[in-house]
Design a protein around this motif. Structure first.
Motif, mmCIF file in Angstrom:
data_model
loop_
_atom_site.group_PDB
_atom_site.id
_atom_site.type_symbol
_atom_site.label_atom_id
_atom_site.label_comp_id
_atom_site.label_asym_id
_atom_site.label_seq_id
_atom_site.Cartn_x
_atom_site.Cartn_y
_atom_site.Cartn_z
ATOM 1 N N LEU A 63 0.833 -1.205 0.000
ATOM 2 C CA LEU A 63 0.000 0.000 0.000
ATOM 3 C C LEU A 63 0.870 1.258 0.000
ATOM 4 N N ARG B 63 -8.735 -0.571 -0.244
ATOM 5 C CA ARG B 63 -7.632 -0.174 0.642
ATOM 6 C C ARG B 63 -7.981 -0.352 2.118
ATOM 7 N N LEU C 120 -6.428 -2.234 -5.276
ATOM 8 C CA LEU C 120 -5.893 -1.742 -4.006
ATOM 9 C C LEU C 120 -6.586 -0.465 -3.558
ATOM 10 N N VAL C 121 -6.822 0.445 -4.493
ATOM 11 C CA VAL C 121 -7.493 1.704 -4.147
ATOM 12 C C VAL C 121 -8.923 1.436 -3.691
ATOM 13 N N ASP D 74 1.361 4.539 -3.101
ATOM 14 C CA ASP D 74 1.383 5.994 -2.926
ATOM 15 C C ASP D 74 2.665 6.648 -3.420
#
Length: 83
Positions: free
Chosen positions: A47, A72, A68-69, A51
């Protein structure tokens, strides 16, 4: 933790689920697999890599990024208890 290796593993998981006809189910499948089978520090590192700007190396696939977004919150490991 080798972020490039984690990204490569996540991409391979994404390749498997990306072939599913139901996109929402496929995205949930990627997240569920990572949540169930990856230890918390691996999930945190993946994660965090999401970013960061992409490094020279293995790029995270758009499908894995989307998974993932979208998922999350469920992928974030619980904070360790201090009791």
């Amino acid at each position: 933790m080798d972020n490039q290796n984690l990204i490569d593993m996540a991409n391979r998981i994404g390749d498997f689920f990306d072939s599913m006809p139901d996109r929402d189910e496929a995205l949930a499948g990627v997240a569920d697999h990572i949540r169930r089978f990856w230890e918390p520090r691996m999930r945190r590192a993946l994660l965090a890599a999401l970013d960061e700007p992409e490094e020279n190396g293995v790029a995270m696939s758009a499908f894995v990024k989307e998974a993932l977004v979208e998922h999350r919150e469920q992928l974030m490991p619980a904070a360790p208890s201090t009791a």
